[in-house]
Design an enzyme around this catalytic site. Structure first.
Site, short mmCIF file in Angstrom:
data_model
loop_
_atom_site.label_atom_id
_atom_site.label_comp_id
_atom_site.label_asym_id
_atom_site.label_seq_id
_atom_site.Cartn_x
_atom_site.Cartn_y
_atom_site.Cartn_z
CG ASP A 148 4.34 -0.34 -4.41
OD1 ASP A 148 3.34 -1.05 -4.55
OD2 ASP A 148 5.46 -0.80 -4.12
CB VAL A 149 -1.70 0.39 -5.35
CG1 VAL A 149 -2.96 -0.13 -4.66
CG2 VAL A 149 -1.73 1.91 -5.43
CD GLU A 150 3.56 -4.23 -3.08
OE1 GLU A 150 3.84 -5.40 -2.75
OE2 GLU A 150 4.34 -3.49 -3.71
CG LEU A 151 -4.17 -6.44 -1.62
CD1 LEU A 151 -4.94 -7.63 -2.17
CD2 LEU A 151 -5.03 -5.63 -0.67
#
Length: 258
Positions: A144-147
């Site tokens: 999971d890649v999120e800012l």
């Protein structure tokens, strides 16, 4: 007949037209504000057709707390992605129970890892591998890649992120003998994934519209709402994330093919 006060004595000529336009604009803005408040945000035009997307799933974490997995399966759910780890040292306290019970319910299950910008890809991979025991038929691991947090205002440079992300992905692929899936919000996808990682399936989050990825590639999973409500969980979070698979039931049964 009694008229509403706003319509009793309107000015004439240009001034009257301006006043009328302002009144109309005020009514429109008030109606739009009411819609936003009632919907807890802008209206969402993203209800996916069951004919087009027959395979439905959820993703969960500790926030759903005690989950009745059998109850979820009885509501048309076919798969679940369960949060396992975050960064290099954090594990979801409910993961082991969810991992076991989701499998026993007959759902296809996969585990996901929340990528941290503060730690190395190798130690993040080890954290996930310690937590997630593989089994036949499991869905691919997800990163999971999120800012998040301050990173929303001060995003790390792409080259810094992709170096550690690539290390993590390669390590998971070696261990589980299948390519991980990349989950991303629209902003994270555009900043860190677009035009790269073409060999990995994409799970995209878009809670307002059907996804259109910036580089034109297709997606495999779509998280279409974070405001789903189903029977079968009793956590502090009243909602559950809902997803679809981009394919038929037969294609999902064979997924992944690599």
């Amino acid at each position: 007949m009694k008229l509403f006060p706003a319509f009793r004595r309107q000015p004439h000529g240009a001034a009257g037209r301006i006043a009328g336009a302002c009144l109309f604009a005020g009514i429109v803005l008030a109606a739009a504000a009411a819609v936003v408040l009632l919907n807890d945000g802008p209206p969402r035009l993203n209800a996916p057709s069951r004919n087009r997307y027959p395979v439905r799933g959820v993703d969960v974490s500790v926030y759903q707390e005690n989950i009745d997995w059998q109850a979820l399966t009885e509501q048309g759910i076919s798969f679940a992605f369960i949060k396992a780890t975050e960064g290099s040292g954090s594990q979801d306290p409910n993961f082991r129970r969810n991992w076991q019970q989701a499998r026993q319910s007959g759902l296809r299950a996969g585990a996901y890892h929340f990528f941290s910008f503060e730690s190395g890809g190798d130690t993040q991979a080890e954290n996930f591998i310690r937590a997630v025991e593989p089994f036949d038929g499991m869905l691919p691991p997800v990163v999971d890649v999120e800012l998040y947090g301050s990173k929303k205002l001060h995003p790390p440079a792409r080259e810094e992120v992709t170096g550690q992300l690539t290390l993590l992905l390669k390590r998971l692929e070696e261990h589980y003998d299948m390519r991980p899936v990349l989950y991303a919000t629209g902003s994270a996808y555009g900043r860190y994934l677009a035009g790269d990682y073409e060999e990995y399936d994409i799970w995209i989050r878009n809670v307002y519209f059907t996804p259109r990825l910036k580089d034109g590639r297709d997606w495999t999973f779509w998280q279409y709402t974070d405001r789903g409500q189903l029977d079968g969980y009793a956590g502090e979070e009243p909602y559950i994330d809902l997803n679809v698979f981009n394919g038929t039931e037969e294609e999902f049964a064979a997924y992944p093919e690599n």
